[in-house]
Design a protein around this motif. Sequence first.
Motif, PDB file in Angstrom:
ATOM      1  N   VAL A 140       1.353  68.440 -13.577  1.00  0.00           N
ATOM      2  CA  VAL A 140       1.163  69.878 -13.791  1.00  0.00           C
ATOM      3  C   VAL A 140       2.425  70.633 -13.382  1.00  0.00           C
ATOM      4  N   TRP A 141       3.005  70.240 -12.251  1.00  0.00           N
ATOM      5  CA  TRP A 141       4.251  70.854 -11.777  1.00  0.00           C
ATOM      6  C   TRP A 141       5.385  70.616 -12.774  1.00  0.00           C
ATOM      7  N   LEU A 142       5.507  69.376 -13.262  1.00  0.00           N
ATOM      8  CA  LEU A 142       6.599  69.036 -14.174  1.00  0.00           C
ATOM      9  C   LEU A 142       6.509  69.802 -15.490  1.00  0.00           C
ATOM     10  N   ALA A 143       5.294  70.150 -15.906  1.00  0.00           N
ATOM     11  CA  ALA A 143       5.133  70.876 -17.171  1.00  0.00           C
ATOM     12  C   ALA A 143       5.843  72.220 -17.139  1.00  0.00           C
ATOM     13  N   ASP A 144       6.005  72.801 -15.938  1.00  0.00           N
ATOM     14  CA  ASP A 144       6.632  74.119 -15.815  1.00  0.00           C
ATOM     15  C   ASP A 144       8.004  74.068 -15.160  1.00  0.00           C
ATOM     16  N   HIS A 145       8.533  72.862 -14.879  1.00  0.00           N
ATOM     17  CA  HIS A 145       9.823  72.746 -14.191  1.00  0.00           C
ATOM     18  C   HIS A 145      10.704  71.737 -14.938  1.00  0.00           C
ATOM     19  N   PRO A 146      11.402  72.193 -15.972  1.00  0.00           N
ATOM     20  CA  PRO A 146      12.219  71.279 -16.793  1.00  0.00           C
ATOM     21  C   PRO A 146      13.315  70.567 -16.024  1.00  0.00           C
ATOM     22  N   GLU A 147      13.868  71.198 -14.969  1.00  0.00           N
ATOM     23  CA  GLU A 147      14.932  70.529 -14.205  1.00  0.00           C
ATOM     24  C   GLU A 147      14.390  69.287 -13.503  1.00  0.00           C
ATOM     25  N   ASP A 148      13.174  69.390 -12.963  1.00  0.00           N
ATOM     26  CA  ASP A 148      12.571  68.235 -12.319  1.00  0.00           C
ATOM     27  C   ASP A 148      12.181  67.174 -13.341  1.00  0.00           C
TER      28      ASP A 148
END
Length: 258
Positions: free
Chosen positions: A30-38
Motif C-alpha cells: 500500500v505504501w509503495l503504491a504512493d511512493h515511486p522512489e521506494d
Amino acid sequence: MNSTDAISETDLHAYVDGRLGDAERLRVEVWLADHPEDRKRIAEWQAQAQMLRNAFAPYEISRESDRLMLAPAPRRWAPLLARTAAACLIFAAGAVAGQFLPQMRLKAPEAASLTQTADISSQSKSAYLIYASEVRHPVEVGADQQQHLGTWLGKRLGSPFAIPDLSTIGFTLVGGRLVPVSGKPGAMLMYQNQAGQRVTVLIGHNPDNRETSFRLASADGIETFYWIDNALGYAVSGEISKADLQKIAEECYRQFPA
C-alpha cells in the motif's frame, strides 16, 4: 504498527527478503503504491539479489566433505576461522558485484518486471486472507453501486474493465476495492455464495506483457487460479474445491475484456 505508520528502510529490506507476514507485506505494498522512489529502490534491490543468486548458482554444489565445515573447531582457532570465512565471503561477493553490476543495472527493470508478474498468485492469496474474513468492511464499494465500482476501478487500472456476473455458478457480487498489486493500483472483487463462502478476484498490471494459460497455486488450504492476458494479470482465490474455483476463473476469463 498501524497502517498509517511510515515504512522504514528496515521494512523495505524485509519485504525484499520475503520476511514479512501477509498483513505486513500488504501494508508495505500500500505504501509503495504512493511512493515511486521506494518502488524504484525495491526494484533495484530485487535485481541485485537475483544477480548475485545467478552469479553463484554454478558453485552451488553439495559435497560430502562439506560436513567437515560443521564440525567444532578448537577454540583457539575459532575466531581466526570465522574472520577468514567472513573475509572470503565479502571478497567473493564484492568481486562478483564489481564484475556484473553494470550489466545488472541495465537489466533491473526487466528483472523487477518478471518478479512482479510471477508473484500475482501470492498477492491474491494475501488479499483473500485479509479481506475475505472481514465482517463489517470487506469491500470499499458495495454491489449496490456496481456501475460506479466498475468505472472507478477501470479508471485506476487505466484499462477497459468489466465486473463478471457469476450468478450462474451460484456466486453473487459483494463489492470491490482498490488494492496495490506489484506496487501499482490494482482491483479486487469479492463474491459470495449462499453458504457464505467467499472468493476474491485480483486484477493487476502485467509490466512485460507476457501471456500464460491457467495455472494453479495451492497454499494453506487456499486455492488460486491465475493467468496473464496482455496488459493485465488475473487471479482468483478461495477456500473451495479446485473444480469450483476453476469454473469461476474460466467464467471471469470469458467475461473480462480481451
